[in-house]
Write a protein that holds these residues in place. Structure first.
Motif, PDB file in Angstrom:
ATOM      1  N   ARG A 147       0.841  -1.189   0.000  1.00  0.00           N
ATOM      2  CA  ARG A 147       0.000   0.000   0.000  1.00  0.00           C
ATOM      3  C   ARG A 147       0.886   1.252   0.000  1.00  0.00           C
ATOM      4  O   ARG A 147       2.022   1.220   0.485  1.00  0.00           O
ATOM      5  CB  ARG A 147      -0.935   0.012   1.213  1.00  0.00           C
ATOM      6  N   ILE A 160      -8.399   9.914  -2.191  1.00  0.00           N
ATOM      7  CA  ILE A 160      -7.875   8.676  -1.618  1.00  0.00           C
ATOM      8  C   ILE A 160      -6.647   9.031  -0.795  1.00  0.00           C
ATOM      9  O   ILE A 160      -5.745   9.721  -1.280  1.00  0.00           O
ATOM     10  CB  ILE A 160      -7.497   7.650  -2.715  1.00  0.00           C
ATOM     11  N   ASP A 163      -3.829   3.524  -0.486  1.00  0.00           N
ATOM     12  CA  ASP A 163      -4.394   2.364  -1.182  1.00  0.00           C
ATOM     13  C   ASP A 163      -3.278   1.648  -1.928  1.00  0.00           C
ATOM     14  O   ASP A 163      -2.125   2.079  -1.918  1.00  0.00           O
ATOM     15  CB  ASP A 163      -5.501   2.799  -2.150  1.00  0.00           C
ATOM     16  N   THR A 164      -3.645   0.540  -2.605  1.00  0.00           N
ATOM     17  CA  THR A 164      -2.671  -0.193  -3.410  1.00  0.00           C
ATOM     18  C   THR A 164      -2.446   0.537  -4.731  1.00  0.00           C
ATOM     19  O   THR A 164      -3.264   1.359  -5.164  1.00  0.00           O
ATOM     20  CB  THR A 164      -3.160  -1.619  -3.680  1.00  0.00           C
ATOM     21  N   THR A 166      -2.577  -0.657  -7.754  1.00  0.00           N
ATOM     22  CA  THR A 166      -3.599  -1.006  -8.746  1.00  0.00           C
ATOM     23  C   THR A 166      -4.864  -0.195  -8.538  1.00  0.00           C
ATOM     24  O   THR A 166      -5.453   0.338  -9.495  1.00  0.00           O
ATOM     25  CB  THR A 166      -3.902  -2.505  -8.662  1.00  0.00           C
ATOM     26  N   ASN A 167      -5.317  -0.075  -7.298  1.00  0.00           N
ATOM     27  CA  ASN A 167      -6.543   0.679  -7.026  1.00  0.00           C
ATOM     28  C   ASN A 167      -6.360   2.164  -7.306  1.00  0.00           C
ATOM     29  O   ASN A 167      -7.308   2.839  -7.740  1.00  0.00           O
ATOM     30  CB  ASN A 167      -6.979   0.462  -5.577  1.00  0.00           C
ATOM     31  N   THR A 170      -6.570   2.604 -11.056  1.00  0.00           N
ATOM     32  CA  THR A 170      -7.961   2.411 -11.463  1.00  0.00           C
ATOM     33  C   THR A 170      -8.797   3.643 -11.131  1.00  0.00           C
ATOM     34  O   THR A 170      -9.646   4.070 -11.928  1.00  0.00           O
ATOM     35  CB  THR A 170      -8.548   1.179 -10.763  1.00  0.00           C
ATOM     36  N   ALA A 171      -8.588   4.221  -9.955  1.00  0.00           N
ATOM     37  CA  ALA A 171      -9.329   5.429  -9.576  1.00  0.00           C
ATOM     38  C   ALA A 171      -9.010   6.594 -10.510  1.00  0.00           C
ATOM     39  O   ALA A 171      -9.903   7.361 -10.895  1.00  0.00           O
ATOM     40  CB  ALA A 171      -9.002   5.800  -8.131  1.00  0.00           C
TER      41      ALA A 171
END
Length: 367
Positions: A147, A160, A163-164, A166-167, A170-171
């Motif tokens: 993270r 955000i 987070d990771t 990837t997330n 994506t966001a």
């Protein structure tokens, strides 16, 4: 079932995670304090212990932890060996407010994960001292997957905090789609709006450059800080303090169940699924045939005479069309293009072609 199997196989390629509770225990013990010496008089020859350092006032601070098991009793009996506390820690720092010049010892210790490190259930810090100290524990967690904390510029755009990777990407991609920032002509180009321009440092960027741009705004998450008062007097607490920390860990039980499902799908199971598919298709066709027969009989039961007349007229007209009799086709039908898309057209063309070929093969009259 085949689609679900494909979904499970795809999920196995990723690491399923679950939020668990890591309970951290802080405690300490003291030795050689003046009140302890008063409570236990020295025996003959005890003065030698002071010179050897065994009776010098000291304290021992401990940091321990374990992952809480929230599963059922059956899962706890069949679970794999519990992970040790250090496996959840990337970096741990213990510091205290003792003057380093008093005992000529550093007032901070650090443990950091490295290759080939031996996992353990806790850490101990032993130091000399006869005064209360305030201890601070900084824990950098080892997340799986890793993270990151977002820089303030990107945090304001994506809303955000942590987070990771990837997330986060994506966001950002969802933000681009919602605000229609893709170029209308070249879909690989992303046009920056007022919020993204300071991040991209350009008016347009290539879609494939987004991960590299994001890396500049990712940083390790802030460590978890635990404060503890270490008292050396006779009123020192005999127990320990506990702190609960939420942590993302690999869901071992879910991954094991998914693997079991995939392994159970042998070739015989696949053949069984294919046979069931064929049986379903045959049953569905039988249901459709039964429905057509039922509709036919229901129309006949409502008005038998009119149904028979209409049915005979329809059959007669179809026969005339198939045989090429133009009297069976009305002029208004020829004006509609959908008339030539009816099911009988292909059959009528085949019959006409067959008649033409037959006539061409007949010998001339008189021969």
């Amino acid at each position: 079932m085949t689609r679900k199997l494909a979904e499970i196989s795809d999920a196995l390629a990723r690491t399923p995670t679950v939020t668990r509770t890591l309970r951290v225990f802080l405690s300490h013990s003291v030795s050689g304090q003046s009140w302890q010496e008063a409570a236990a008089p020295l025996q003959d020859g005890a003065s030698m212990e002071v010179e050897s350092g065994q009776a010098i006032p000291a304290w021992t601070f401990r940091v321990e932890g374990r992952l809480l098991d929230v599963g059922s009793a059956t899962s706890r009996q069949n679970k794999t060996p519990a992970r040790k506390f250090s496996s959840f820690v990337k970096r741990l720092v213990v510091d205290w407010d003792q003057d380093p010049n008093v005992y000529a010892q550093p007032n901070m210790v650090e443990w950091q994960r490295g290759p080939g490190v031996t996992e353990q259930d806790g850490f101990e810090v032993k130091r000399r001292g006869d005064q209360d100290v305030n201890v601070r524990v900084l824990i950098q967690l080892q997340h799986t997957p890793e993270r990151f904390a977002l820089a303030p510029e990107l945090e304001r755009v994506l809303d955000i905090h942590e987070d990771t990777r990837t997330n986060i990407i994506t966001a950002l991609w969802n933000y681009i789609k919602i605000n229609s920032l893709q170029d209308k002509v070249d879909r690989k180009l992303i046009r920056a709006d007022a919020d993204l321009r300071p991040i991209f440092n350009a008016d347009t960027v290539n879609f494939h450059d987004l991960p590299q741009l994001i890396n500049r705004f990712l940083q390790p998450p802030p460590p978890i800080t635990l404060n503890y008062t270490l008292t050396v007097g006779p009123t020192a607490p005999s127990g320990m303090q506990a702190f609960d920390i939420d942590i993302e860990t690999e869901d071992v039980s879910l991954k094991a169940r998914q693997s079991a499902v995939v392994l159970s799908m042998t070739s015989e199971s696949a053949k069984g699924l294919a046979a069931l598919d064929d049986e379903i298709a045959s049953t569905a066709q039988a249901v459709r045939n039964a429905q057509q027969k039922r509709d036919f009989l229901l129309r006949f039961a409502e008005d038998p005479a009119r149904f028979v007349e209409s049915w005979l007229a329809s059959q007669s007209r179809d026969l005339e069309v198939i045989l090429g009799n133009d009297h069976g086709v009305k002029d208004e039908d020829l004006k509609r293009s959908d008339f030539f898309r009816l099911p009988w057209v292909e059959e009528a063309v085949a019959v006409q072609e067959g008649l033409r070929v037959a006539n061409a093969l007949q010998p001339p009259p008189g021969r």
